[in-house]
Design an enzyme around this catalytic site. Structure first.
Site, PDB file in Angstrom:
ATOM      1  N   ASP A   8       1.114  -1.107  -0.440  1.00  0.00           N
ATOM      2  CA  ASP A   8       0.186  -0.535   0.243  1.00  0.00           C
ATOM      3  C   ASP A   8       0.761   1.395   0.032  1.00  0.00           C
ATOM      4  OD1 ASP A   8      -2.489   1.797   0.348  1.00  0.00           O
ATOM      5  OD2 ASP A   8      -2.333   1.148   2.676  1.00  0.00           O
ATOM      6  N   GLU A  30      -2.581  10.586  -0.504  1.00  0.00           N
ATOM      7  CA  GLU A  30      -3.471  10.180  -0.784  1.00  0.00           C
ATOM      8  C   GLU A  30      -4.053   9.521   0.551  1.00  0.00           C
ATOM      9  OE1 GLU A  30      -5.993   6.221  -0.729  1.00  0.00           O
ATOM     10  OE2 GLU A  30      -4.045   6.443   0.348  1.00  0.00           O
TER      11      GLU A  30
END
Length: 513
Positions: A275, A307
Protein backbone atom coordinates in the site's frame (compact mmCIF):
# COMPACT_ATOMS: atom_id res chain seq x y z
CA UNK A 1 7.15 -17.67 -12.89
CA UNK A 2 10.54 -18.12 -11.23
CA UNK A 3 12.13 -14.88 -10.05
CA UNK A 4 15.47 -14.38 -8.34
CA UNK A 5 15.76 -11.35 -6.06
CA UNK A 6 19.46 -11.23 -6.78
CA UNK A 7 18.67 -10.42 -10.41
CA UNK A 8 17.11 -7.03 -9.63
CA UNK A 9 18.81 -3.67 -9.95
CA UNK A 10 16.97 -1.05 -7.92
CA UNK A 11 16.96 1.69 -10.54
CA UNK A 12 17.57 -0.21 -13.74
CA UNK A 13 14.84 -0.08 -16.39
CA UNK A 14 13.16 -3.32 -17.37
CA UNK A 15 14.20 -5.01 -20.56
CA UNK A 16 12.38 -3.56 -23.56
CA UNK A 17 9.48 -5.49 -25.00
CA UNK A 18 8.90 -6.48 -28.58
CA UNK A 19 7.16 -3.26 -29.56
CA UNK A 20 3.94 -4.95 -30.69
CA UNK A 21 0.65 -3.11 -30.86
CA UNK A 22 -1.80 -5.59 -29.31
CA UNK A 23 -2.90 -6.02 -25.71
CA UNK A 24 -1.36 -9.49 -25.84
CA UNK A 25 2.00 -8.04 -26.87
CA UNK A 26 1.91 -5.55 -24.00
CA UNK A 27 0.95 -8.08 -21.34
CA UNK A 28 3.79 -10.30 -22.54
CA UNK A 29 6.30 -7.48 -22.09
CA UNK A 30 5.00 -6.53 -18.62
CA UNK A 31 6.68 -9.17 -16.47
CA UNK A 32 6.59 -9.98 -12.78
CA UNK A 33 10.34 -9.37 -12.58
CA UNK A 34 9.89 -5.96 -14.18
CA UNK A 35 7.30 -4.90 -11.60
CA UNK A 36 9.20 -6.37 -8.66
CA UNK A 37 12.37 -4.41 -9.46
CA UNK A 38 10.46 -1.20 -8.69
CA UNK A 39 9.32 -2.60 -5.34
CA UNK A 40 12.95 -3.41 -4.52
CA UNK A 41 13.78 0.21 -5.32
CA UNK A 42 10.96 1.53 -3.12
CA UNK A 43 12.13 -0.67 -0.25
CA UNK A 44 15.70 0.56 -0.65
CA UNK A 45 14.46 4.16 -0.61
CA UNK A 46 12.54 3.54 2.62
CA UNK A 47 15.54 1.77 4.18
CA UNK A 48 17.66 4.87 3.61
CA UNK A 49 15.02 7.37 4.70
CA UNK A 50 13.65 6.42 8.09
CA UNK A 51 11.76 3.31 6.93
CA UNK A 52 8.96 5.32 5.32
CA UNK A 53 7.91 6.84 2.01
CA UNK A 54 5.16 9.05 3.45
CA UNK A 55 4.37 12.35 1.74
CA UNK A 56 6.26 15.20 3.32
CA UNK A 57 9.30 13.02 4.08
CA UNK A 58 12.59 12.48 2.19
CA UNK A 59 11.46 8.93 1.38
CA UNK A 60 8.56 10.27 -0.65
CA UNK A 61 10.74 12.78 -2.50
CA UNK A 62 13.21 10.02 -3.41
CA UNK A 63 10.31 7.85 -4.63
CA UNK A 64 9.10 10.70 -6.83
CA UNK A 65 12.67 11.15 -8.13
CA UNK A 66 12.82 7.46 -9.02
CA UNK A 67 9.55 7.47 -10.95
CA UNK A 68 10.30 10.79 -12.69
CA UNK A 69 13.76 9.69 -13.81
CA UNK A 70 12.53 6.46 -15.37
CA UNK A 71 9.56 8.09 -17.07
CA UNK A 72 11.66 10.90 -18.56
CA UNK A 73 14.19 8.35 -19.80
CA UNK A 74 11.32 6.47 -21.47
CA UNK A 75 10.35 9.59 -23.41
CA UNK A 76 7.33 10.81 -21.44
CA UNK A 77 6.66 14.46 -20.65
CA UNK A 78 6.93 14.58 -16.84
CA UNK A 79 5.46 17.24 -14.57
CA UNK A 80 5.96 17.42 -10.81
CA UNK A 81 2.97 19.23 -9.31
CA UNK A 82 3.67 20.63 -5.81
CA UNK A 83 1.00 21.32 -3.19
CA UNK A 84 0.72 21.79 0.59
CA UNK A 85 -1.02 19.32 2.88
CA UNK A 86 -1.53 18.56 6.56
CA UNK A 87 1.17 16.11 7.63
CA UNK A 88 -0.04 14.10 10.60
CA UNK A 89 1.69 11.33 12.53
CA UNK A 90 0.81 9.30 15.60
CA UNK A 91 3.92 8.64 17.71
CA UNK A 92 2.32 7.05 20.77
CA UNK A 93 -0.93 6.63 22.68
CA UNK A 94 -2.85 4.99 25.51
CA UNK A 95 -6.52 4.41 26.24
CA UNK A 96 -7.98 3.26 29.56
CA UNK A 97 -11.37 2.82 31.16
CA UNK A 98 -11.33 4.31 34.66
CA UNK A 99 -14.85 3.35 35.80
CA UNK A 100 -16.89 1.31 36.32
CA UNK A 101 -14.40 -1.42 35.31
CA UNK A 102 -10.74 -0.34 35.09
CA UNK A 103 -9.45 -1.62 31.73
CA UNK A 104 -6.37 -0.95 29.59
CA UNK A 105 -7.02 -1.10 25.84
CA UNK A 106 -4.49 -2.12 23.19
CA UNK A 107 -3.58 0.19 20.31
CA UNK A 108 -4.55 -1.19 16.85
CA UNK A 109 -6.45 -4.05 18.49
CA UNK A 110 -9.06 -2.28 20.62
CA UNK A 111 -8.66 1.26 19.29
CA UNK A 112 -6.73 3.29 16.72
CA UNK A 113 -5.61 6.91 16.84
CA UNK A 114 -7.33 8.87 14.08
CA UNK A 115 -4.83 10.59 11.82
CA UNK A 116 -4.64 14.34 12.58
CA UNK A 117 -5.85 13.76 16.14
CA UNK A 118 -4.83 16.42 18.61
CA UNK A 119 -1.90 15.90 20.97
CA UNK A 120 -2.58 15.54 24.71
CA UNK A 121 -4.55 13.75 27.42
CA UNK A 122 -8.33 13.84 27.92
CA UNK A 123 -10.27 12.37 30.85
CA UNK A 124 -14.04 12.47 31.20
CA UNK A 125 -17.39 10.77 31.06
CA UNK A 126 -18.29 9.15 27.75
CA UNK A 127 -21.34 10.96 26.31
CA UNK A 128 -23.16 9.22 23.40
CA UNK A 129 -24.09 11.66 20.64
CA UNK A 130 -27.09 10.91 18.38
CA UNK A 131 -26.26 7.21 17.96
CA UNK A 132 -28.32 4.95 15.68
CA UNK A 133 -28.00 1.41 17.04
CA UNK A 134 -30.86 -0.20 15.09
CA UNK A 135 -30.36 -1.38 11.52
CA UNK A 136 -29.95 0.01 8.92
CA UNK A 137 -27.75 2.26 11.13
CA UNK A 138 -28.15 5.33 8.93
CA UNK A 139 -26.16 7.45 11.34
CA UNK A 140 -25.69 11.22 11.11
CA UNK A 141 -24.03 11.31 14.53
CA UNK A 142 -21.94 14.45 15.01
CA UNK A 143 -22.62 15.89 11.57
CA UNK A 144 -24.54 18.91 12.95
CA UNK A 145 -23.77 21.19 15.88
CA UNK A 146 -27.30 20.52 17.17
CA UNK A 147 -26.43 16.84 17.69
CA UNK A 148 -24.35 17.60 20.78
CA UNK A 149 -26.02 17.82 24.22
CA UNK A 150 -24.72 20.36 26.72
CA UNK A 151 -23.32 17.49 28.81
CA UNK A 152 -20.61 16.82 26.21
CA UNK A 153 -18.69 19.93 27.34
CA UNK A 154 -15.67 18.85 29.36
CA UNK A 155 -16.28 15.20 28.54
CA UNK A 156 -15.59 12.58 25.86
CA UNK A 157 -17.96 12.52 22.86
CA UNK A 158 -18.92 9.06 21.57
CA UNK A 159 -19.79 9.43 17.88
CA UNK A 160 -20.80 6.99 15.15
CA UNK A 161 -19.39 6.67 11.67
CA UNK A 162 -21.71 7.65 8.81
CA UNK A 163 -22.99 10.41 6.46
CA UNK A 164 -20.28 13.06 6.98
CA UNK A 165 -16.53 12.66 7.24
CA UNK A 166 -14.62 12.03 10.44
CA UNK A 167 -13.08 15.50 10.41
CA UNK A 168 -16.50 17.18 10.50
CA UNK A 169 -17.57 15.02 13.44
CA UNK A 170 -14.40 15.69 15.44
CA UNK A 171 -14.42 19.44 14.72
CA UNK A 172 -18.07 19.71 15.78
CA UNK A 173 -17.29 17.82 18.99
CA UNK A 174 -14.41 20.15 19.76
CA UNK A 175 -16.61 23.19 19.08
CA UNK A 176 -19.21 21.77 21.49
CA UNK A 177 -16.59 21.68 24.24
CA UNK A 178 -15.65 18.00 24.20
CA UNK A 179 -12.14 17.30 25.48
CA UNK A 180 -11.83 14.06 23.48
CA UNK A 181 -13.55 12.10 20.71
CA UNK A 182 -14.28 8.40 20.20
CA UNK A 183 -15.73 7.42 16.79
CA UNK A 184 -17.31 3.98 16.69
CA UNK A 185 -17.87 2.11 13.45
CA UNK A 186 -21.27 2.43 11.80
CA UNK A 187 -22.63 -1.06 12.35
CA UNK A 188 -24.26 -1.83 9.01
CA UNK A 189 -24.97 -5.52 8.65
CA UNK A 190 -23.46 -5.58 5.14
CA UNK A 191 -19.68 -5.54 5.10
CA UNK A 192 -17.22 -6.25 7.89
CA UNK A 193 -15.63 -2.86 7.25
CA UNK A 194 -18.63 -1.26 9.02
CA UNK A 195 -18.31 -3.51 12.09
CA UNK A 196 -14.64 -3.83 12.92
CA UNK A 197 -11.98 -1.47 14.19
CA UNK A 198 -10.94 0.91 11.41
CA UNK A 199 -8.12 3.33 10.63
CA UNK A 200 -9.19 6.81 9.58
CA UNK A 201 -8.05 10.36 9.01
CA UNK A 202 -9.61 13.64 10.08
CA UNK A 203 -8.00 15.42 7.13
CA UNK A 204 -7.60 18.66 9.09
CA UNK A 205 -5.97 18.60 12.55
CA UNK A 206 -8.12 19.10 15.65
CA UNK A 207 -6.98 20.16 19.10
CA UNK A 208 -8.33 17.21 21.10
CA UNK A 209 -7.46 13.49 21.21
CA UNK A 210 -9.50 11.44 18.73
CA UNK A 211 -9.63 7.65 18.38
CA UNK A 212 -11.69 5.00 16.59
CA UNK A 213 -13.23 1.80 17.95
CA UNK A 214 -15.29 -1.09 16.54
CA UNK A 215 -19.09 -1.03 16.42
CA UNK A 216 -19.52 -3.74 19.10
CA UNK A 217 -17.19 -1.84 21.44
CA UNK A 218 -19.15 1.35 20.78
CA UNK A 219 -22.43 -0.36 21.58
CA UNK A 220 -20.92 -1.63 24.84
CA UNK A 221 -19.69 1.86 25.73
CA UNK A 222 -23.08 3.41 24.93
CA UNK A 223 -24.77 0.93 27.28
CA UNK A 224 -22.40 1.44 30.21
CA UNK A 225 -23.67 3.84 32.88
CA UNK A 226 -21.04 6.06 34.51
CA UNK A 227 -18.34 5.22 31.97
CA UNK A 228 -15.24 7.38 32.35
CA UNK A 229 -12.09 7.01 30.26
CA UNK A 230 -8.70 8.58 29.69
CA UNK A 231 -7.26 9.02 26.18
CA UNK A 232 -3.63 10.06 25.63
CA UNK A 233 -2.34 10.77 22.14
CA UNK A 234 1.15 11.85 21.11
CA UNK A 235 0.88 13.31 17.63
CA UNK A 236 2.56 15.58 15.09
CA UNK A 237 0.43 17.87 12.91
CA UNK A 238 1.94 20.50 10.60
CA UNK A 239 1.66 21.81 7.05
CA UNK A 240 4.24 20.31 4.67
CA UNK A 241 4.87 20.33 0.92
CA UNK A 242 4.62 17.29 -1.32
CA UNK A 243 3.90 16.63 -5.00
CA UNK A 244 2.17 14.58 -7.66
CA UNK A 245 4.15 13.08 -10.54
CA UNK A 246 2.28 13.31 -13.87
CA UNK A 247 3.71 11.71 -17.02
CA UNK A 248 2.14 12.03 -20.47
CA UNK A 249 2.90 10.37 -23.78
CA UNK A 250 4.27 12.62 -26.52
CA UNK A 251 1.87 11.21 -29.07
CA UNK A 252 -1.80 10.34 -29.17
CA UNK A 253 -5.02 12.33 -29.47
CA UNK A 254 -4.84 15.12 -26.84
CA UNK A 255 -8.63 15.30 -26.79
CA UNK A 256 -8.93 11.63 -25.83
CA UNK A 257 -6.77 11.03 -22.76
CA UNK A 258 -6.58 7.59 -21.18
CA UNK A 259 -5.37 8.02 -17.61
CA UNK A 260 -4.10 5.62 -14.96
CA UNK A 261 -3.07 6.50 -11.42
CA UNK A 262 -1.79 5.08 -8.15
CA UNK A 263 -0.81 6.79 -4.94
CA UNK A 264 2.93 6.85 -4.40
CA UNK A 265 2.95 7.64 -0.68
CA UNK A 266 3.00 5.23 2.24
CA UNK A 267 1.72 5.88 5.73
CA UNK A 268 4.39 7.24 8.11
CA UNK A 269 4.49 3.89 9.93
CA UNK A 270 6.24 1.95 7.16
CA UNK A 271 7.55 1.55 3.59
CA UNK A 272 4.13 0.86 2.05
CA UNK A 273 5.31 -1.93 -0.25
CA UNK A 274 1.80 -3.25 -0.91
CA UNK A 275 0.00 0.00 0.00
CA UNK A 276 0.74 1.37 -2.43
CA UNK A 277 4.12 0.38 -3.79
CA UNK A 278 2.31 -2.41 -5.64
CA UNK A 279 -0.02 -0.12 -7.58
CA UNK A 280 2.73 2.42 -8.22
CA UNK A 281 5.11 -0.25 -9.49
CA UNK A 282 2.38 -1.83 -11.61
CA UNK A 283 1.52 1.30 -13.56
CA UNK A 284 5.19 2.28 -13.77
CA UNK A 285 6.16 -0.95 -15.51
CA UNK A 286 3.14 -0.77 -17.80
CA UNK A 287 4.04 2.82 -18.71
CA UNK A 288 7.66 1.91 -19.41
CA UNK A 289 6.62 -0.91 -21.73
CA UNK A 290 4.03 1.28 -23.45
CA UNK A 291 6.80 3.48 -24.78
CA UNK A 292 7.04 0.79 -27.48
CA UNK A 293 3.26 0.75 -28.00
CA UNK A 294 1.48 2.43 -30.88
CA UNK A 295 -1.33 4.31 -29.19
CA UNK A 296 -4.14 6.24 -30.88
CA UNK A 297 -5.08 8.14 -27.72
CA UNK A 298 -2.87 10.16 -25.41
CA UNK A 299 -1.68 8.30 -22.31
CA UNK A 300 -1.36 9.97 -18.91
CA UNK A 301 0.02 8.30 -15.80
CA UNK A 302 -0.18 9.81 -12.32
CA UNK A 303 1.55 8.98 -9.05
CA UNK A 304 -0.41 10.78 -6.35
CA UNK A 305 0.99 12.35 -3.22
CA UNK A 306 -0.75 12.56 0.17
CA UNK A 307 -3.43 9.97 -0.60
CA UNK A 308 -3.02 8.73 2.95
CA UNK A 309 -3.88 12.25 4.17
CA UNK A 310 -7.35 11.87 2.58
CA UNK A 311 -6.79 11.95 -1.21
CA UNK A 312 -5.13 15.36 -1.13
CA UNK A 313 -2.95 14.97 -4.25
CA UNK A 314 -5.60 13.61 -6.60
CA UNK A 315 -8.14 16.13 -5.28
CA UNK A 316 -5.68 18.97 -5.87
CA UNK A 317 -5.05 17.76 -9.41
CA UNK A 318 -8.71 17.43 -10.39
CA UNK A 319 -9.75 20.66 -8.65
CA UNK A 320 -7.05 22.65 -10.45
CA UNK A 321 -7.75 21.09 -13.86
CA UNK A 322 -9.97 23.39 -15.95
CA UNK A 323 -13.33 21.93 -16.99
CA UNK A 324 -12.21 21.84 -20.63
CA UNK A 325 -9.20 19.71 -19.66
CA UNK A 326 -11.30 17.45 -17.44
CA UNK A 327 -13.54 16.84 -20.47
CA UNK A 328 -10.55 15.54 -22.44
CA UNK A 329 -10.00 12.68 -19.97
CA UNK A 330 -11.90 9.78 -21.52
CA UNK A 331 -11.51 7.61 -18.43
CA UNK A 332 -9.48 7.13 -15.27
CA UNK A 333 -8.12 3.80 -13.95
CA UNK A 334 -7.05 3.52 -10.29
CA UNK A 335 -4.74 0.92 -8.78
CA UNK A 336 -4.42 0.91 -4.99
CA UNK A 337 -3.08 -2.26 -3.34
CA UNK A 338 -2.88 -4.90 -6.09
CA UNK A 339 -0.78 -7.55 -4.32
CA UNK A 340 -2.25 -8.14 -0.86
CA UNK A 341 -0.73 -11.32 0.61
CA UNK A 342 -4.11 -12.89 1.49
CA UNK A 343 -5.67 -11.38 -1.61
CA UNK A 344 -9.04 -11.02 -3.27
CA UNK A 345 -9.31 -10.05 -6.93
CA UNK A 346 -11.43 -6.94 -6.63
CA UNK A 347 -12.70 -4.97 -9.64
CA UNK A 348 -14.34 -1.60 -9.05
CA UNK A 349 -18.09 -2.04 -9.39
CA UNK A 350 -18.85 0.38 -12.21
CA UNK A 351 -22.48 -0.70 -12.65
CA UNK A 352 -23.21 -1.25 -8.92
CA UNK A 353 -24.28 -4.81 -9.66
CA UNK A 354 -23.30 -5.88 -6.15
CA UNK A 355 -25.41 -3.12 -4.54
CA UNK A 356 -23.09 -2.90 -1.54
CA UNK A 357 -24.15 0.61 -0.58
CA UNK A 358 -22.28 3.10 -2.78
CA UNK A 359 -23.92 4.02 -6.10
CA UNK A 360 -22.58 3.12 -9.54
CA UNK A 361 -19.74 5.06 -11.11
CA UNK A 362 -20.36 7.70 -13.78
CA UNK A 363 -21.62 6.46 -17.18
CA UNK A 364 -18.80 4.53 -18.85
CA UNK A 365 -17.61 2.94 -15.59
CA UNK A 366 -19.58 -0.22 -16.31
CA UNK A 367 -17.81 -0.54 -19.66
CA UNK A 368 -14.44 -0.24 -17.92
CA UNK A 369 -15.46 -2.90 -15.41
CA UNK A 370 -16.43 -5.18 -18.31
CA UNK A 371 -12.90 -5.02 -19.76
CA UNK A 372 -11.42 -6.17 -16.46
CA UNK A 373 -14.09 -8.82 -15.95
CA UNK A 374 -13.40 -10.29 -19.40
CA UNK A 375 -9.67 -10.33 -18.70
CA UNK A 376 -10.09 -12.32 -15.48
CA UNK A 377 -12.71 -14.62 -16.99
CA UNK A 378 -10.31 -15.41 -19.83
CA UNK A 379 -7.72 -16.34 -17.19
CA UNK A 380 -10.25 -18.54 -15.37
CA UNK A 381 -10.25 -16.30 -12.29
CA UNK A 382 -13.20 -15.24 -10.15
CA UNK A 383 -13.53 -11.58 -9.15
CA UNK A 384 -15.29 -9.63 -6.43
CA UNK A 385 -17.10 -6.30 -6.83
CA UNK A 386 -15.20 -3.51 -5.10
CA UNK A 387 -17.51 -0.65 -4.14
CA UNK A 388 -16.86 2.97 -5.14
CA UNK A 389 -16.71 4.11 -1.50
CA UNK A 390 -14.57 7.18 -2.20
CA UNK A 391 -11.73 5.61 -0.27
CA UNK A 392 -9.05 5.95 -2.95
CA UNK A 393 -7.93 8.37 -5.66
CA UNK A 394 -10.78 7.64 -8.06
CA UNK A 395 -12.93 9.70 -5.65
CA UNK A 396 -12.24 13.17 -7.13
CA UNK A 397 -12.67 11.84 -10.68
CA UNK A 398 -16.14 10.39 -10.11
CA UNK A 399 -17.34 13.23 -7.88
CA UNK A 400 -20.34 15.40 -8.69
CA UNK A 401 -19.49 18.07 -11.22
CA UNK A 402 -16.66 15.99 -12.69
CA UNK A 403 -18.11 12.59 -13.62
CA UNK A 404 -15.13 10.98 -15.31
CA UNK A 405 -15.74 7.25 -16.01
CA UNK A 406 -13.51 5.24 -13.69
CA UNK A 407 -12.47 1.73 -12.83
CA UNK A 408 -9.60 -0.24 -11.41
CA UNK A 409 -8.40 -3.05 -9.18
CA UNK A 410 -8.07 -3.68 -5.43
CA UNK A 411 -6.89 -6.81 -3.58
CA UNK A 412 -8.09 -5.90 -0.09
CA UNK A 413 -6.84 -4.20 3.05
CA UNK A 414 -7.99 -4.61 6.66
CA UNK A 415 -11.17 -6.66 6.05
CA UNK A 416 -11.06 -10.34 7.04
CA UNK A 417 -11.09 -13.02 4.37
CA UNK A 418 -14.18 -15.24 4.34
CA UNK A 419 -14.63 -18.94 3.66
CA UNK A 420 -16.33 -17.97 0.40
CA UNK A 421 -13.22 -15.98 -0.54
CA UNK A 422 -11.03 -18.98 0.21
CA UNK A 423 -13.16 -21.13 -2.11
CA UNK A 424 -12.41 -18.64 -4.91
CA UNK A 425 -8.78 -17.64 -4.31
CA UNK A 426 -7.38 -19.83 -1.55
CA UNK A 427 -5.69 -18.27 1.45
CA UNK A 428 -6.64 -18.09 5.11
CA UNK A 429 -10.16 -17.33 6.32
CA UNK A 430 -10.37 -15.02 9.32
CA UNK A 431 -7.15 -13.17 8.49
CA UNK A 432 -6.97 -9.73 6.90
CA UNK A 433 -6.43 -9.51 3.17
CA UNK A 434 -3.30 -7.59 4.15
CA UNK A 435 -2.21 -8.50 7.70
CA UNK A 436 0.39 -5.69 7.59
CA UNK A 437 -2.00 -2.98 6.36
CA UNK A 438 -0.72 0.46 7.47
CA UNK A 439 2.04 -1.07 9.57
CA UNK A 440 5.83 -1.14 9.52
CA UNK A 441 5.68 -4.73 8.26
CA UNK A 442 4.23 -3.67 4.89
CA UNK A 443 7.71 -4.28 3.55
CA UNK A 444 9.85 -6.85 1.75
CA UNK A 445 10.84 -8.23 5.17
CA UNK A 446 7.56 -8.35 7.11
CA UNK A 447 8.60 -10.73 9.91
CA UNK A 448 11.70 -8.66 10.63
CA UNK A 449 9.48 -5.59 10.76
CA UNK A 450 6.96 -6.90 13.27
CA UNK A 451 4.55 -9.14 11.33
CA UNK A 452 2.96 -12.16 13.00
CA UNK A 453 5.42 -14.87 11.96
CA UNK A 454 2.84 -17.66 12.26
CA UNK A 455 0.35 -15.88 10.01
CA UNK A 456 2.99 -15.38 7.32
CA UNK A 457 4.18 -18.96 7.67
CA UNK A 458 0.61 -20.10 7.01
CA UNK A 459 0.31 -17.78 4.02
CA UNK A 460 3.57 -19.08 2.55
CA UNK A 461 2.24 -22.62 2.75
CA UNK A 462 -0.54 -21.70 0.31
CA UNK A 463 0.94 -18.79 -1.66
CA UNK A 464 4.23 -17.60 -3.08
CA UNK A 465 5.10 -14.38 -1.25
CA UNK A 466 8.02 -12.02 -1.64
CA UNK A 467 7.82 -10.01 1.55
CA UNK A 468 4.33 -8.56 1.93
CA UNK A 469 3.64 -9.13 -1.77
CA UNK A 470 1.59 -11.98 -3.21
CA UNK A 471 3.41 -12.63 -6.46
CA UNK A 472 0.43 -14.26 -8.20
CA UNK A 473 -1.84 -11.32 -7.42
CA UNK A 474 0.82 -8.83 -8.50
CA UNK A 475 1.54 -10.68 -11.74
CA UNK A 476 -2.05 -11.15 -12.86
CA UNK A 477 -3.08 -7.62 -11.88
CA UNK A 478 -0.14 -6.12 -13.75
CA UNK A 479 -1.34 -8.04 -16.81
CA UNK A 480 -4.87 -6.73 -16.21
CA UNK A 481 -3.56 -3.15 -16.09
CA UNK A 482 -1.67 -3.71 -19.32
CA UNK A 483 -4.74 -5.19 -21.01
CA UNK A 484 -7.00 -2.31 -20.02
CA UNK A 485 -4.47 0.37 -20.95
CA UNK A 486 -3.75 -1.27 -24.32
CA UNK A 487 -7.47 -1.65 -25.02
CA UNK A 488 -8.36 1.97 -24.30
CA UNK A 489 -5.15 3.39 -25.79
CA UNK A 490 -6.41 2.13 -29.13
CA UNK A 491 -10.16 2.60 -28.78
CA UNK A 492 -12.48 4.34 -26.31
CA UNK A 493 -15.62 4.01 -28.43
CA UNK A 494 -17.30 1.80 -25.82
CA UNK A 495 -17.21 4.71 -23.35
CA UNK A 496 -20.37 6.84 -23.80
CA UNK A 497 -19.89 10.58 -24.35
CA UNK A 498 -20.18 12.77 -21.26
CA UNK A 499 -22.98 15.25 -21.77
CA UNK A 500 -23.70 17.00 -18.47
CA UNK A 501 -22.26 17.10 -15.01
CA UNK A 502 -25.55 15.65 -13.81
CA UNK A 503 -24.28 12.28 -14.99
CA UNK A 504 -21.72 12.35 -12.19
CA UNK A 505 -22.39 11.12 -8.71
CA UNK A 506 -21.47 12.47 -5.31
CA UNK A 507 -18.82 10.73 -3.25
CA UNK A 508 -18.73 11.42 0.48
CA UNK A 509 -15.54 9.80 1.73
CA UNK A 510 -15.73 9.63 5.51
CA UNK A 511 -11.98 9.79 5.98
CA UNK A 512 -11.20 6.08 5.97
CA UNK A 513 -7.55 5.64 5.08
Amino acid sequence: MAVLLGGFAAAAPAQAGSGGSSAKDLTKSVTLAGVLRHLVAFQAIADRNGDTRASGTPGYTRSADYVSTLMRAAGYKVTRQPFPFNFCQDTGSSFTQNAPTPTTYVDQEDYDVLECSGDGTATGTVVPVDLQLATPNTSTSGCEAADFPATVAGNIALLQRGTCNFGVKAANAEAAGAVGVIIMNQGNTTGADRQDLFAGTLGTPVGIPAISISYPQGVAFAGTTGLTVTITTETVAEVRQTENVIAESRGGDPNEVVMAGAHLDSVPEGPGINDNGSGSAGILEVALQMRHFKNKNKLRFAWWGAEEANLVGSTYYVTNLPAAEQAKIALYLNFDMIASPNYTLGVYDGDDSAAEGAPAGPPGSAEIEAVFQKFFADRGQATSASDFTGRSDYGPFIAAGVGIPSGGLFTGAEVLKTEDDVAKWGGIAGQQYDPCYHQACDSLTPERDGADAEVYAQLRRVYRLIGNINTFALDINADAIATAMATFARDTSTIPPRTTAAAARTVQPDGLR
